[in-house]
Write a protein that holds these residues in place. Structure first.
Motif, short mmCIF file in Angstrom:
data_model
loop_
_atom_site.label_atom_id
_atom_site.label_comp_id
_atom_site.label_asym_id
_atom_site.label_seq_id
_atom_site.Cartn_x
_atom_site.Cartn_y
_atom_site.Cartn_z
N CYS A 9 79.17 -66.04 -51.25
CA CYS A 9 78.87 -64.61 -51.55
C CYS A 9 77.45 -64.39 -52.18
O CYS A 9 76.96 -65.11 -53.08
CB CYS A 9 79.76 -64.24 -52.62
N CYS A 23 77.53 -62.77 -55.95
CA CYS A 23 77.98 -63.59 -57.20
C CYS A 23 77.70 -65.15 -56.86
O CYS A 23 77.70 -65.87 -57.91
CB CYS A 23 79.17 -63.10 -57.63
N CYS A 56 82.05 -61.27 -51.21
CA CYS A 56 83.52 -61.92 -51.33
C CYS A 56 84.27 -60.76 -51.80
O CYS A 56 83.77 -59.59 -52.21
CB CYS A 56 83.44 -62.84 -52.77
N CYS A 77 83.61 -59.14 -55.24
CA CYS A 77 82.74 -58.05 -55.48
C CYS A 77 82.94 -56.95 -54.65
O CYS A 77 82.42 -55.81 -54.93
CB CYS A 77 81.38 -59.11 -54.84
ZN ZN Z 1 81.07 -62.30 -54.91
#
Ligand code: ZN
Ligand code: ZN
Length: 144
Positions: free
Chosen positions: A95, A98, A135, A138
């Motif tokens: 991701c 994050c 992801c 998120c």
């Molecule tokens: Zn993420």
């Protein structure tokens, strides 16, 4: 599953390298954690078993384990390396928001990539597929 101590001892001896308590504990702890860890996380987990381990030693041990094909170093967003104790072959999803790294269970045949690299005179030590993106967590966060 093979005993991690025996496996590591065999690999070290094959190369004429010393079997040290630090190396054994590092690999044992990695196998017990059985997830992606940073060198700092491994250091914290090792500190319960063996005091006074320095971070550079942990990095050196992880480099060695990678050379022995016992762990895999995964490229990350921020540049912090994450180490993966070798399990079944799998790839990774990363991701870019994050920095989470998830396993992706998929069988890909990278032999053509390996062959092409070898044909250039390069000596490939490993191949991986990294899927970059956002992801699920998120994705949900930005949707709400
Ligand atoms: Zn993420
Ligand atoms: Zn993984």
């Amino acid at each position: 599953m093979q005993d991690p101590d025996i496996l590591l001892t065999e690999r070290l001896r094959e190369r004429g390298l010393r079997v040290t308590p630090q190396r054994l504990i590092a690999y044992r702890v990695l196998r017990r954690l059985n997830r992606h860890v940073t060198a700092e996380e491994l250091l914290t987990a090792m500190a319960e078993r063996i005091p006074n381990v320095a971070l550079p030693t942990v990095y050196a041990t992880l480099d060695l384990l990678e050379e022995l094909h016992l762990v895999r170093r995964i490229a990350t967003v921020g540049g912090t390396a994450v180490y993966d104790p070798m399990k079944e072959p799998h790839q990774h999803m990363l991701c870019t928001r994050c920095g989470a790294i998830d396993d992706l269970a998929v069988n890909v045949d990278l032999s053509t990539v390996q062959a092409a690299a070898t044909a250039t005179g390069f000596q490939p030590a490993g191949l991986e597929v990294v899927v970059r993106g956002i992801c699920q967590t998120c994705g949900r966060r930005s949707a709400s």
